[in-house]
Write a protein that holds these residues in place. Structure first.
Motif, PDB file in Angstrom:
ATOM      1  N   UNK A 128      -7.728  -5.522   0.818  1.00 28.35           N
ATOM      2  CA  UNK A 128      -6.911  -4.312   1.873  1.00 28.35           C
ATOM      3  C   UNK A 128      -8.170  -3.560   1.286  1.00 28.35           C
ATOM      4  N   UNK A 129      -9.379  -3.180   0.288  1.00 27.52           N
ATOM      5  CA  UNK A 129      -9.837  -1.896   1.023  1.00 27.52           C
ATOM      6  C   UNK A 129     -11.122  -2.795   0.471  1.00 27.52           C
ATOM      7  N   UNK A 130     -10.936  -4.277   1.859  1.00 28.39           N
ATOM      8  CA  UNK A 130     -12.673  -4.368   2.139  1.00 28.39           C
ATOM      9  C   UNK A 130     -13.848  -3.356   3.061  1.00 28.39           C
ATOM     10  N   UNK A 131     -12.937  -2.430   3.787  1.00 23.90           N
ATOM     11  CA  UNK A 131     -12.925  -0.791   4.538  1.00 23.90           C
ATOM     12  C   UNK A 131     -14.189  -0.332   3.149  1.00 23.90           C
ATOM     13  N   UNK A 132     -13.033   0.181   2.294  1.00 20.93           N
ATOM     14  CA  UNK A 132     -14.200   1.083   1.398  1.00 20.93           C
ATOM     15  C   UNK A 132     -15.443   0.525   0.834  1.00 20.93           C
ATOM     16  N   UNK A 133     -14.994  -1.259   0.224  1.00 20.79           N
ATOM     17  CA  UNK A 133     -16.586  -2.202  -0.325  1.00 20.79           C
ATOM     18  C   UNK A 133     -17.130  -1.749   0.595  1.00 20.79           C
ATOM     19  N   UNK A 134     -17.299  -2.281   1.941  1.00 17.04           N
ATOM     20  CA  UNK A 134     -18.158  -2.418   3.022  1.00 17.04           C
ATOM     21  C   UNK A 134     -18.933  -0.878   3.100  1.00 17.04           C
ATOM     22  N   UNK A 152     -11.166  -2.419   8.016  1.00 14.77           N
ATOM     23  CA  UNK A 152      -9.881  -3.216   7.239  1.00 14.77           C
ATOM     24  C   UNK A 152      -8.569  -2.118   6.718  1.00 14.77           C
ATOM     25  N   UNK A 153      -8.024  -2.035   7.670  1.00 18.26           N
ATOM     26  CA  UNK A 153      -6.418  -0.885   7.612  1.00 18.26           C
ATOM     27  C   UNK A 153      -5.402  -1.539   6.838  1.00 18.26           C
ATOM     28  N   UNK A 154      -4.519  -0.752   6.039  1.00 15.14           N
ATOM     29  CA  UNK A 154      -2.903  -1.694   5.236  1.00 15.14           C
ATOM     30  C   UNK A 154      -2.072  -1.581   6.184  1.00 15.14           C
ATOM     31  N   UNK A 155      -1.431  -2.625   6.324  1.00 12.81           N
ATOM     32  CA  UNK A 155      -0.091  -2.562   6.708  1.00 12.81           C
ATOM     33  C   UNK A 155       0.754  -3.034   6.028  1.00 12.81           C
ATOM     34  N   UNK A 156       1.488  -2.192   5.209  1.00 12.11           N
ATOM     35  CA  UNK A 156       2.613  -2.200   4.566  1.00 12.11           C
ATOM     36  C   UNK A 156       4.168  -3.668   4.847  1.00 12.11           C
ATOM     37  N   UNK A 159      -0.014  -4.423   0.742  1.00  9.75           N
ATOM     38  CA  UNK A 159      -0.978  -3.985   1.856  1.00  9.75           C
ATOM     39  C   UNK A 159      -1.355  -5.612   2.561  1.00  9.75           C
ATOM     40  N   UNK A 160      -1.163  -6.088   3.414  1.00  9.64           N
ATOM     41  CA  UNK A 160      -2.393  -6.641   4.067  1.00  9.64           C
ATOM     42  C   UNK A 160      -2.866  -5.756   4.653  1.00  9.64           C
ATOM     43  N   UNK A 161      -4.429  -6.920   4.579  1.00  8.89           N
ATOM     44  CA  UNK A 161      -5.698  -6.441   4.958  1.00  8.89           C
ATOM     45  C   UNK A 161      -5.676  -6.763   6.351  1.00  8.89           C
ATOM     46  N   UNK A 162      -5.452  -5.365   7.428  1.00  3.34           N
ATOM     47  CA  UNK A 162      -5.237  -5.944   8.272  1.00  3.34           C
ATOM     48  C   UNK A 162      -7.311  -5.118   9.868  1.00  3.34           C
ATOM     49  N   UNK A 163      -7.129  -5.815  10.732  1.00  3.75           N
ATOM     50  CA  UNK A 163      -7.824  -5.989  10.987  1.00  3.75           C
ATOM     51  C   UNK A 163      -7.771  -5.669  12.726  1.00  3.75           C
ATOM     52  N   UNK A 218       4.549  -2.909   9.024  1.00  2.00           N
ATOM     53  CA  UNK A 218       3.839  -1.369   8.686  1.00  2.00           C
ATOM     54  C   UNK A 218       2.675  -1.413   9.062  1.00  2.00           C
ATOM     55  N   UNK A 219       2.224  -0.022   9.525  1.00  2.00           N
ATOM     56  CA  UNK A 219       0.735   1.133   9.839  1.00  2.00           C
ATOM     57  C   UNK A 219       1.017   2.071   8.673  1.00  2.00           C
ATOM     58  N   UNK A 220       1.181   3.117   7.680  1.00  2.00           N
ATOM     59  CA  UNK A 220       1.786   3.641   6.541  1.00  2.00           C
ATOM     60  C   UNK A 220       0.947   4.172   5.716  1.00  2.00           C
TER      61      UNK A 220
END
Length: 388
Positions: free
Chosen positions: A202-208, A217-221, A314-318, A275-277
């Motif tokens: 889920x933190x793949x966007x920040x690591x990138x 990559x966004x979190x989807x709860x 949180x699912x790592x959502x593209x 859900x995206x929260x």
């Protein structure tokens, strides 16, 4: 000298990347700020599914991954991570839904998935509610215990020479031409590397972003409910056909669809919500109640069963619902392996093999980069190299 690879993330994706890279003889270091499988991996059900995937890039990866999970079971011991080839049963609650489900299954079968139309669903699951008009049985669907699976893969990687370090990666070290030569960690260390794998979940966007190669990559709860232990009552992974539509949806609001399955310990897992929260970890009694009600409609015996806990993650959502797997053209040496949403457990072995193939520059364990170009990160980039 072996290629030095730093894998950022010790979830199931990172562990699978380490396992395959170490098996190929690469010099591997895995670094994560927390314990093995402590993030998204620990919040999943352990799905190894073909049944919910449209023909295309993700299904191709899933088919390879299903075979590699069996290989891992033979090599590491299937019982060590509770690999169960239980099969899946997707049911429709009405005639229109059944027609759509079977059309979907026909497309999957044409792509190589084994499907079996079922009219008498209670022959497969006697405790289902009466009146369900039919469904489709997917004998290749399976299940693992996610944290055990990540730990087993990482232990095997270490046996092959990989190292596991605790620490938070704060940035990349680059050399000539902007190529990665290592990563910095929060304690001031520099881990040298010829390549860095972004398996940040889920933190793949920040690591990138920290590596100079951001990906969206966004979190989807999502929530999962757990019942008290019971005698065996649910034989397969059973879910309603609307789950497939919810997986493919890009809506930000709450979506729920019924998924019910047993575990070797006797508990029953109930999902699934999306859900995206953002990274809001708050408990939602309304979501729990909605999931429980849907499960009781599918399996009426659950009305008399106690829930012992509910967990969420949180699912790592593209945005296009496909993972990002492959080298980033903006920073030579950065290879992404993230954005798998709710399919990361199932797709982990093939992702690890595909990342290793990219690192080697040749096919590895059935993964050929030329056959998986639809997962490359450049699909999100403008020709000049910036994000779309």
């Amino acid at each position: 000298m072996a290629l030095k690879v730093v894998v950022v993330g010790a979830g199931v994706i990172g562990a699978a990347c380490a396992f395959h890279a170490a098996s190929a003889g690469l010099d591997v270091t895995v670094v994560d700020r927390g314990p093995v499988g402590a993030g998204t991996t620990s919040r999943g059900e352990g799905n190894v599914l073909l049944s919910d995937k449209e023909p295309g890039p993700e299904l191709a990866l899933a088919r390879l991954s299903r075979a590699l999970w069996d290989e891992a079971g033979q090599e590491l011991g299937a019982r060590s991570f509770e690999l169960e080839a239980k099969g899946g049963l997707v049911v429709a609650t009405g005639a229109e839904g059944l027609t759509a489900l079977r059309a979907f299954a026909a497309r999957q079968e044409a792509a190589g998935v084994r499907t079996e139309p079922v009219d008498r669903v209670r022959d497969l699951e006697p405790h289902l509610a009466p009146g369900i008009p039919g469904g489709v049985h997917y004998p290749q669907d399976a299940q693992v215990q996610p944290v055990l699976a990540a730990a087993a893969l990482l232990r095997a990687a270490v046996r092959r020479g990989a190292r596991h370090r605790t620490g938070e990666v704060t940035g990349a070290v680059t050399g000539r031409g902007g190529r990665v030569t290592g990563v910095r960690t929060a304690d001031g260390r520099v881990l040298p590397a010829d390549a860095v794998v972004n398996a940040g979940g889920t933190w793949g966007g920040e690591v990138g972003r920290r590596l100079g190669a951001p990906v969206e990559v966004l979190p989807r709860r999502g929530f999962v409910l757990v019942t008290e232990p019971l005698p065996p009552m649910v034989r397969h992974k059973v879910y309603s056909a609307d789950y497939i539509a919810n997986v493919a949806s890009s809506d930000a609001g709450l979506e729920t669809s019924c998924v019910v399955e047993g575990t070797p310990g006797g508990t029953i897992l109930i999902g699934a919500s999306r859900e995206r929260v953002g990274f809001d970890t708050a408990m939602s009694p309304a979501v729990v109640a909605r999931l429980a009600a849907q499960a009781c409609r599918l399996f009426p015996f659950l009305r008399a069963v106690h829930l012992i806990r509910a967990y969420r993650g949180f699912r790592p959502y593209c945005p296009d619902h496909l993972p990002v797997v492959g080298p980033d053209p903006r920073v030579p040496g950065v290879v992404h392996a993230c954005g798998h949403e709710g399919a990361g457990i199932g797709l982990a072995p093939a992702t690890g093999a595909l990342v290793t193939a990219h690192l080697l520059g040749r096919p590895w364990r059935g993964a050929d980069p030329a056959e998986h170009t639809g997962l490359l990160p450049d699909r999100f980039l403008h020709p000049e190299g910036g994000p779309k």
